[in-house]
Scaffold this active site. Structure first.
Site, PDB file in Angstrom:
ATOM      1  N   LYS A 123       4.117  -5.162   2.764  1.00 42.16           N
ATOM      2  CA  LYS A 123       3.125  -4.100   2.942  1.00 42.16           C
ATOM      3  C   LYS A 123       3.043  -3.754   4.428  1.00 42.16           C
ATOM      4  O   LYS A 123       2.881  -4.633   5.285  1.00 42.16           O
ATOM      5  CB  LYS A 123       1.766  -4.594   2.447  1.00 42.16           C
ATOM      6  CG  LYS A 123       0.896  -3.525   1.811  1.00 42.16           C
ATOM      7  CD  LYS A 123      -0.365  -4.135   1.228  1.00 42.16           C
ATOM      8  CE  LYS A 123      -1.147  -3.142   0.425  1.00 42.16           C
ATOM      9  NZ  LYS A 123      -2.418  -3.702  -0.068  1.00 42.16           N
TER      10      LYS A 123
HETATM   11  O1  G3P Z   1      -5.584  -3.521  -1.187  1.00 44.34           O
HETATM   12  C1  G3P Z   1      -5.536  -2.158  -0.900  1.00 44.34           C
HETATM   13  C2  G3P Z   1      -6.760  -1.426  -1.396  1.00 44.34           C
HETATM   14  O2  G3P Z   1      -6.786  -1.442  -2.807  1.00 44.34           O
HETATM   15  C3  G3P Z   1      -8.057  -1.992  -0.863  1.00 44.34           C
HETATM   16  O3  G3P Z   1      -9.040  -1.051  -1.119  1.00 44.34           O
HETATM   17  O4  G3P Z   1     -11.232  -0.040  -0.550  1.00 44.34           O
HETATM   18  O5  G3P Z   1     -11.122  -1.991  -2.133  1.00 44.34           O
HETATM   19  O6  G3P Z   1     -10.668  -2.363   0.282  1.00 44.34           O
HETATM   20  P1  G3P Z   1     -10.583  -1.397  -0.873  1.00 44.34           P
END
Ligand code: G3P
Length: 217
Positions: free
Chosen positions: A83
């Site tokens: 990533k």
């Molecule tokens: O892991 C990437 C993404 O899905 C994280 O999103 O906004 O839940 O931190 P969030």
């Protein structure tokens, strides 16, 4: 549509993977911190639980550092997906790593032009964040639609990995648009099953069956 779990919680993955509905896993530095575990050990365990792509994020911000960290992560297991942040160094590393046969997930995507850059850099996946867009008053799903339209024009092989998913409607909307993957917290995957009429209907079936006095086998 592929379902990925967005977590570094090995216990959650171990519980849900046997359903046969988990096609991969995404982690990020925040999720690793929340796990309280050693990063490389967690990635190794997750790769043993899920056969699909397991995204492990570099934390270097320079090209050479990203390449160095990617080498460490790739050595863990063949299903590790590197990533990388959507930055100039990140996309330079993306091109080099995909050319070297690595899977790459370009993360922190918030616009269609950014997604276009990731596709031109040969990314395996690009992760547009819908929930964080919604959180600041933009329509996260409009971004997914825009990216889907742009990618279709040029038949880019880069897969749209909808990230920052907050609830089942995000999954449904992403599927309606034709996104390739939705990565979701374990709680959202569980919510996809839930409806009170399903519960009530099963209760009624079992109650009626009990009245027959019969057994199957
Ligand atoms: O892991 C990437 C993404 O899905 C994280 O999103 O906004 O839940 O931190 P969030």
């Amino acid at each position: 549509m592929q379902f990925f779990l967005d977590t570094a919680d090995v216990g959650e993955i171990a519980e849900l993977a046997p359903l046969g509905l988990v096609d991969g896993v995404t982690t990020n530095p925040t999720l690793v911190r929340r796990s309280g575990r050693d990063f490389l050990a967690v990635v190794r365990e997750i790769c043993g639980l899920v056969a699909g792509p397991v995204s492990a994020e570099v934390v270097a911000t320079d090209y050479d550092g990203m390449r160095r960290e990617a080498d460490v992560l790739r050595a863990i297991a063949p299903n590790v997906c590197i990533k990388l942040p959507l930055t100039p160094d990140g996309l330079r590393a993306c091109r080099a790593l995909t050319a070297d046969g690595a899977m790459v997930n370009v993360t922190l995507c918030f616009t269609a032009p950014q997604a276009l850059l990731a596709a031109k850099a040969g990314a395996t996946f690009v992760s547009p964040f819908v929930g964080r867009h919604d959180d600041v008053g933009f329509e996260g799903m409009a971004l997914i639609e825009d990216i889907r339209r742009v990618f279709a024009n040029y038949r880019f092989p880069t897969r749209i990995l909808v990230a920052s998913v907050r609830h089942p409607v995000h999954v449904l909307q992403a599927a309606r648009i034709g996104a390739d993957v939705a990565t979701m917290p374990p709680a959202v995957l569980r919510q996809l099953f839930r409806h009170p009429l399903t519960d009530r209907g099963l209760e009624q079936f079992l109650a009626d069956w009990a009245q027959t006095g019969q057994r199957i086998g």
